[in-house]
Scaffold this motif. Structure first.
Motif, PDB file in Angstrom:
ATOM      1  N   LYS A 158       0.850  -1.199   0.000  1.00  0.00           N
ATOM      2  CA  LYS A 158       0.000   0.000   0.000  1.00  0.00           C
ATOM      3  C   LYS A 158       0.878   1.239   0.000  1.00  0.00           C
ATOM      4  O   LYS A 158       1.919   1.267   0.660  1.00  0.00           O
ATOM      5  CB  LYS A 158      -0.878   0.020   1.269  1.00  0.00           C
ATOM      6  CG  LYS A 158      -1.857  -1.103   1.339  1.00  0.00           C
ATOM      7  CD  LYS A 158      -3.004  -0.896   0.393  1.00  0.00           C
ATOM      8  CE  LYS A 158      -3.853  -2.139   0.320  1.00  0.00           C
ATOM      9  NZ  LYS A 158      -4.702  -2.181  -0.844  1.00  0.00           N
ATOM     10  N   ILE A 185       1.667   4.955   1.062  1.00  0.00           N
ATOM     11  CA  ILE A 185       1.350   5.947   2.092  1.00  0.00           C
ATOM     12  C   ILE A 185       1.562   7.343   1.518  1.00  0.00           C
ATOM     13  O   ILE A 185       0.689   8.188   1.574  1.00  0.00           O
ATOM     14  CB  ILE A 185       2.244   5.762   3.338  1.00  0.00           C
ATOM     15  CG1 ILE A 185       2.125   4.339   3.848  1.00  0.00           C
ATOM     16  CG2 ILE A 185       1.915   6.802   4.391  1.00  0.00           C
ATOM     17  CD1 ILE A 185       1.088   4.092   4.872  1.00  0.00           C
ATOM     18  N   LEU A 191       3.600   0.686   2.851  1.00  0.00           N
ATOM     19  CA  LEU A 191       3.189  -0.171   3.958  1.00  0.00           C
ATOM     20  C   LEU A 191       2.975  -1.585   3.415  1.00  0.00           C
ATOM     21  O   LEU A 191       2.261  -1.765   2.439  1.00  0.00           O
ATOM     22  CB  LEU A 191       1.892   0.369   4.566  1.00  0.00           C
ATOM     23  CG  LEU A 191       1.372  -0.388   5.774  1.00  0.00           C
ATOM     24  CD1 LEU A 191       2.124   0.043   7.022  1.00  0.00           C
ATOM     25  CD2 LEU A 191      -0.106  -0.133   5.966  1.00  0.00           C
ATOM     26  N   LEU A 229       7.057   9.983   9.584  1.00  0.00           N
ATOM     27  CA  LEU A 229       7.287   9.709   8.168  1.00  0.00           C
ATOM     28  C   LEU A 229       8.250  10.714   7.536  1.00  0.00           C
ATOM     29  O   LEU A 229       8.827  10.462   6.491  1.00  0.00           O
ATOM     30  CB  LEU A 229       5.963   9.753   7.399  1.00  0.00           C
ATOM     31  CG  LEU A 229       4.955   8.677   7.750  1.00  0.00           C
ATOM     32  CD1 LEU A 229       3.716   8.841   6.919  1.00  0.00           C
ATOM     33  CD2 LEU A 229       5.559   7.304   7.506  1.00  0.00           C
TER      34      LEU A 229
END
Lengths: 645, 227
Positions: free
Chosen positions: A425, A427, A452, A469
């Motif tokens: 996935k 982010i 992710l 992040l």
């Protein structure tokens, strides 16, 4: 020493050391590479992912298990007891033998050929003339031939006499003008000595009856071994490309790409046809045709194992095991043609090979064929379920009915392996110029992806700390922005029960950046090799509430500089897995090129010096004009294409 | 330089070149294609009756043929409006065939434009008729001939959607939007396809990522509501 100008190693004092140094020069690098190899292999199975691997290769046996085992034992005998290991053993035994020999013969001691008057007189080199004289007197009294007692043997006498001569010489060397000059010039008080060349070999070996051994050795190494090894090496270099594929294969790929008809769609079967024409296969099986190889590969991806006899199956596995390398070579070549279609189809083909799945036949159900025990004919096609994520939304009995597997143990294994399937996935994604807040024109940028990895069984809303992040820009990270990527653990091995090579080094995702304008690759695709799969070990509750969810990072260095003109540029980023169906990423991304100069001019408005201001403004207007002309060029191109439409 | 031998012969009466009979046609497929192209061009040059064909400017474009084709296009559009899709498909195809047969030394830019207009129509007719594969093929061609037109991608995306290729449809819409970010229909379709994809994945295509500060804001809002 006789007439010969060479001093042979008659006492066997030097040659063991000579041999020893040669052996050590060979052994140490070999030993290092052996150890490094050994540890590199074990490092791949890191502590975090051990559990992951163990669970993956469980009880499931493919219908071709016997042949797979045979292939494996044939290809990789043993990592620890390889051929290298035996060579190492022999070398070490040789070294110890030579050392032992050297130690046993070194008892005789060395007769030093050098002449040091200070040592002979037993004084320090800074001694005064007075000290020299007094020491000389003492020693000459001690060693004078008249002072020797009569009991001493003949041999001892001789030695003492020679010692006396030496002492005399040494004294003269330090006091007499001529001898001293001789000593300083030639290193000996008697003047020039005969020049000798030491050879670390005994005389019988060079001049005696065994000299033919040495001649043979020289002949073998310089006339045969050297030319042969060089020519072999060169042949290898000449016939294989950097990517490890045969030059003929590479040439075939290039001609296919050059003559590719854009009106014809390249399909997985097209790629397989190209692959089966490879020279590698012909070299292995000279009697088979390319068509035959193609059918063998087709049988493999369709899992038609019952119709193939065991011997052909071995051949198939051998061929199939080589396909990923060939595909990688094809990707590299297609990337230089900037052909996105062919690169992504080649990656798709790689998945087919790794999972032994043919998506053209299995329609939409190929995601499930990656699980053990699942057979295409048995899947209940009335249930609309095409992805693993949806599959884990179904109730237990629905899952069983869908796959048509009622055995509880088998079903449990399917679920376990399905849960470890890495879903990827996105982010966040952005273009970054190191040291800048914005993307500046004509600079070196890279694409930063935050990813992710999750299991298809994990669902719901996760909460991430936004600040965690953001990468802080330290001096270290500016120097090497890619350090954070390589520090992640390597991607664990793929679950591929049909593919003959386990623990394949070449897995992960290919990341390619595509220009939306012409649907071509803007850069060479790069492979994601390091990414933590630790999130897969968490159950859903842990996954949702754990504050330490691992977010992976990948960075793609752009080869070309950012566009020189300000504006928005549209790309499409494609992450394609080399191993699994159903875990690709495809998303659009915009590169906003901004001008750092606009920020600077705003600052200069407040500056006190007016003259400077004017100058800078002039500069700026020039710059803008340049940009205008470039932009108009660009719009020209644009209108052309619009005309067509 | 290497000398190449090509197995071709020239027939002076038909003024055409052809493959010699002793070679297999399948082996020399590419050469055969080039020979056909050359023969067509040569034949046109001979029938033009001038030494040099007219310059391929928009002015020298054959207006009579254009009018004919416009008529054909109009009638096809009329059939579309009357929902006679198979007929419309036929008419568009005939129009394209006429377009192919235009004099080869004419302005290619104009020919291509005309061709694209027919292609758009036919793709739409196929789509409405339910022939999604044919519709996709036409739209795919449009995407390479008129790449910067957002509608080309819209058509391709819609066909992909109908064919069940949701991920491909998504990237089609996204590519269309990169040429015009405010395209209403494309935005709508993209939203639609994202919903479809999450439905196919069990409502989980986009795992929801919420940042911590946003959660706090949400909680604050909820508290305010309570008060």
């Amino acid at each position: 020493m006789g007439d010969s100008r060479y001093a042979y190693d008659e006492n066997a004092q030097v040659w063991p050391y000579f041999v020893l140094s040669i052996l050590i020069v060979i052994t140490i690098p070999l030993f290092y590479s052996y150890i490094a190899n050994f540890f590199a292999g074990s490092q791949r199975a890191k502590e975090d992912d051990k559990d992951y691997i163990k669970k993956k290769f469980d009880n499931y046996k493919t219908p071709i298990d016997k042949n797979l085992k045979k292939f494996e034992s044939g290809a990789k005998k043993s990592k620890v007891f390889s051929r290298k290991f035996f060579v190492l053993c022999v070398l070490i035994v040789l070294i110890s033998a030579v050392v032992q020999y050297a130690v046993s013969t070194s008892g005789g001691g060395f007769s030093s050929g050098g002449f040091d008057p200070f040592e002979i007189l037993d004084i320090s080199s800074s001694a005064t003339e007075k000290e020299i004289k007094s020491h000389y007197r003492k020693l000459s009294l001690k060693f004078h031939p008249d002072k020797i007692s009569r009991d001493t043997s003949e041999a001892d006498k001789k030695e003492l006499e020679s010692r006396f001569v030496l002492i005399n010489k040494a004294y003269k060397a330090l006091t007499d003008e001529v001898t001293r000059a001789n000593y300083e010039k030639y290193g000996h008080p008697d003047g020039p000595q005969q020049v000798t060349h030491g050879i670390a070999l005994p005389k019988w070996f060079v001049e005696g009856q065994y000299s033919w051994i040495l001649t043979l050795f020289y002949a073998a190494s310089f006339v045969l071994l050297l030319p042969i090894s060089v020519s072999l090496w060169w042949n290898n270099v000449k016939s294989y490309t950097k990517a490890g594929i045969h030059v003929d294969t590479a040439a075939n790929f290039v001609s296919k790409l050059m003559n590719n008809n854009p009106a014809e769609v390249v399909k997985i079967n097209t790629i397989l046809k190209w692959i089966s024409e490879s020279k590698e296969f012909q070299l292995l099986y000279p009697n088979d045709s390319a068509e035959n190889f193609y059918f063998l590969i087709q049988d493999y991806i369709n899992r038609n194992f019952l119709e193939i006899n065991s011997k052909d199956l071995d051949k198939t596995l051998r061929i199939v095991s080589m396909v990923p390398i060939l595909i990688d070579g094809l990707i590299e070549i297609a990337a230089t043609f900037r052909s996105n279609d062919i690169v992504s189809k080649a990656i798709e083909t790689n998945k087919c090979i790794i999972q032994a799945v043919n998506p053209t036949v299995s329609k939409k159900y190929h995601h499930f064929l990656q699980l053990p025990y699942v057979e295409l004919d048995k899947i209940d096609k009335k249930i609309e379920c095409y992805t693993l994520e949806k599959f884990f939304n179904l109730a237990d009995f629905e899952q069983k009915n869908f796959l048509n597997i009622q055995d509880d143990n088998k079903f449990q294994e399917i679920i376990e392996i399905g849960k470890k399937f890495p879903i990827i996935k996105l982010i966040s994604a952005e273009f970054k110029v190191p040291g800048e807040k914005i993307v500046t024109p004509s600079s070196h940028a890279h694409l930063v992806l935050k990813i992710l990895i999750k299991s298809p069984a994990q669902k719901g809303q996760i909460i991430l700390n936004k600040e965690s992040l953001i990468e802080e820009e330290t001096l270290e990270s500016l120097k090497n922005p890619f350090k954070i990527v390589s520090e992640q653990p390597p991607i664990p091995p793929t679950n591929a029960p049909f593919f003959p090579i386990k623990n394949r080094q070449h897995n992960g995702w290919y990341c390619s950046l595509i220009l939306q304008r012409d649907n071509k690759l803007s850069d060479l695709p790069a492979r994601i090799t390091n990414l933590s799969f630790q999130n897969l070990n968490k159950d859903n509750k842990q996954f949702l509430n754990d504050g330490n969810l691992i977010v992976g990072t990948f960075k793609l260095q752009l080869q070309a500089t950012t566009p020189p003109t300000i504006g928005e540029y549209h790309f499409r980023c494609n992450l394609k897995s080399l191993d699994y169906f159903g875990n690709d990423l495809d998303f659009p991304i915009k590169m906003k090129v901004e001008d750092p100069a606009t920020l600077e001019t705003q600052k200069t408005i407040f500056s006190d010096d007016e003259d400077e201001d004017e100058e800078e403004n002039e500069d700026d207007s020039d710059f803008e004009q340049e940009q205008d002309t470039e932009e108009s060029d660009f719009t020209d191109i644009n209108t052309d294409t619009e005309d067509e439409g | 330089m290497t000398d190449y031998y090509l197995p071709i012969t020239y027939d002076s009466t038909t003024k055409k070149i052809s493959l010699t009979e002793d070679v297999s046609k399948s082996e020399w497929k590419d050469l055969q294609l080039e020979i056909t192209q050359l023969n067509t061009l040569a034949a046109e040059l001979i029938s033009a009756n001038t030494d040099i064909p007219k310059a391929p400017t928009p002015q020298s474009y054959n207006k009579h043929l254009s009018a004919l084709m416009k008529k054909m296009h109009d009638s096809a559009v009329k059939s579309m409006k009357e929902k006679k899709y198979p007929e419309a498909i036929k008419q568009f195809s005939v129009g394209m065939e006429m377009n192919f047969r235009r004099p080869k030394f004419e302005s290619f830019q104009m020919t291509l434009q005309e061709f694209i207009i027919f292609l758009i129509g036919r793709s739409e007719a196929y789509y409405l008729n339910g022939d999604y594969i044919d519709s996709f093929n036409d739209a795919d061609l449009l995407c390479s001939l008129a790449a910067s037109v957002p509608e080309s991608h819209l058509r391709r995306g819609l066909s992909n959607f109908k064919l069940g290729n949701l991920i491909e449809a998504k990237s089609d819409f996204e590519r269309g939007l990169s040429f015009n970010q405010d395209h209403k229909k494309l935005k709508e379709e993209l939203e639609n396809i994202l919903k479809e994809i999450s439905k196919q994945n069990g409502e989980d295509y986009y795992i929801k990522v919420v940042y911590e500060d946003e959660v706090e804001i949400q909680e604050e809002k909820e508290e305010e509501k309570k008060n």
